[in-house]
Design an enzyme around this catalytic site. Sequence first.
Site, short mmCIF file in Angstrom:
data_model
loop_
_atom_site.label_atom_id
_atom_site.label_comp_id
_atom_site.label_asym_id
_atom_site.label_seq_id
_atom_site.Cartn_x
_atom_site.Cartn_y
_atom_site.Cartn_z
CG HIS A 387 -45.30 17.16 30.34
ND1 HIS A 387 -45.69 17.82 29.20
CD2 HIS A 387 -44.70 16.04 29.90
CE1 HIS A 387 -45.36 17.11 28.13
NE2 HIS A 387 -44.75 16.02 28.53
CE1 TYR A 501 -51.77 8.55 25.40
CE2 TYR A 501 -49.42 8.93 25.24
CZ TYR A 501 -50.70 9.41 25.29
OH TYR A 501 -50.92 10.76 25.24
CB SER A 503 -47.60 11.20 22.85
OG SER A 503 -48.10 12.50 22.66
CB THR A 514 -50.32 15.04 22.46
OG1 THR A 514 -51.18 14.86 23.59
CG2 THR A 514 -49.06 15.76 22.86
#
Length: 673
Positions: A387, A501, A503, A514
């Site tokens: 990532h 959360y 994104s 993001t």
Amino acid sequence: MAALRLPPAVRRLNGLGWAASPVGRCRARGSVGGCALQRASSSSPDPDLLHESIVPTNHFQKSLPRLPIPKLHDTVRRFLNAQRPLLDNDQFRRTEQLAQDFEKGIGKQLHEELVAQDKRNKHTSYISGPWFDMYLSARESVVLNFNPFISFNPDPNPAYNNQLIRATNMTVSAVRFMKTFRAGLLEPEIFHLNPAKSDTSLFKNIIRFVPTSVSWYGAYLINAYPLDMSQYYRLFNSTRIPRPVRDELFTNDSGKHVLVMRSGHFYIFDIIDQDGRITKASEILAHFKYILADPSPPPEFQLGYLTSENRDTWSSLRQRLLECGNAEVLNKIDAALFCICLDDVVKNDHIQLSHNMLHGNGLNRWYDKSFSFIFTKDGSAGVNFEHSWGDGVAVLRLINEVFKDTTKRPAISPTTLPAAVNSSQIVQKLEFKLDDVLKAGILSAKEIFNTSVNALSIEATEFKKGGKVFLKKQNLSADALAQLSLQMGFLRQYNKTVATYESCSTAAFKHGRTETIRPATIYTQRCCEAFVKESSKHSISDLKAMIGECSKYHGQLTKEAAMAQGFDRHLFALLYLAKSKGMPLPELFQDPSYIQMNHNILSTSTLTSPAVNLGGFAPVVPNGFGVGYGVHDNWIGYIVSSYPARDVKEFLKCVHKSLDDIFDVLQGQPINS
């Protein structure tokens, strides 16, 4: 471009954008999410290309608007709004005072410095450097902590759902994607708000002549929104290299080979020939067949486990590998276009498939590659990706294009015979020189890996009473409804509201990454309390009105995040700046409420695409849930992970019950107790 306004429909170009908290180990990964980008690719006479766009791939890149830095006052206000449902009155008053002091004092100074720094670096965004640094400096294993997965839907033609056929076709399609991108012929990534006007030959024929310095604005005038494509460069020939303290992103685009893994063994063969053409598909098929026919048992010491290690540990062991004479084989792994994992497993259900695509058994993976295709013995296919190099916009585009190409224009069919080539002379099996230190390191990594993945539970559920079609008729946001069900389910199970959360991609801006949507709000808290604890006290119309308020506010938060007007990234950048200057940590960032907000117990993400079956990830904190979900036309699906601190089965029962109640109310029916 502070005055730029995108309509609500541009919303959350959710990008599998796992984000990270600036607070120690309290990371928050974001979405397996995506907008359904509509694009019409022109057909290509060249079998090596997906298509040949008349608008150059990077036509809009130069004129993309810069990522705005929110006003400090707005950031503080949004931060406090998000804190309100998480704190009692005394806690909130303390946090409010700290935030106001920060705004008037050190925060103001840091903000001014950040703005000045941003003005000196107009080629990029204010978040890009710190964000790369955050990912690459993280020392935890990339497995479970960072790498997500996405699995493909089965091929519509069942005869093509075969490991050899899918591996060959998807490999060819992925290389077509790479060649099309590098030739500048890949359709630019554009969100078409009104495709009837902008996703047309007329638009393309006009916009290609608009100078690159203003081309973005030409598209913007007719509600077409080009997206940042700077991350695409790292899709191919790229690997995360472990280094002490901070890892390195390595790309060598001269590599012409793919890396294939099977039973813990490593193989490479060229996928691009000397003339720059893609190797014949029948030859690729022959090479895969040769690799699958290799009778060798798994090696005693399986090197792939090392990529699942703590990054500092892996760094020192990689150095040892180099000292033992493995530089050439490591370079071949690092420079490979991508990794292909041929698994000897059959995965019959969503849960088994998710475990295999998210982490697998460890021996048949090289988790540091930018992305890996995974093919099970029964023909299931997926992608696991590292990532740090980027977010999901690039990965989702690759997945969509590969699925479309393999189903519309497959390179081979079930009747294709492997080419009569001597694969033993073409496929190279990589061999490693290992000493006792490396052998011990591999065994230790394997033990740690097994302990970690054995602690992970994954469960799934499907709600079949309705989806997007019904919710649209109710004028409700499907995403808001799904998020409300998670808030309600958690309250039902644990009797509290926790940091959540979601994104949102900011790819509408140059080098955007993001932003965070905070779905736990005073509106969801009020609505959840009414449904779970006080349903008898409220009329159906009252409960329906509360759902509407949740939807409206969630839509506002989503629009703000897509426009880079959240608060998480701004505060992260200010904290990063303070640390980089060696300043004492501002009090706001030491406040328990700030730390708690970044300990995201509910980490959520959504993804719907014709190509995608599932998408998921592990919890980002030990006592959290990792929630992947998709709202489809007539149903809603969830795939949720947890560690032993949480009961994931009970959570999904609570979410399902919450959806039952919500849909009953929306249909004008009383809640069943």
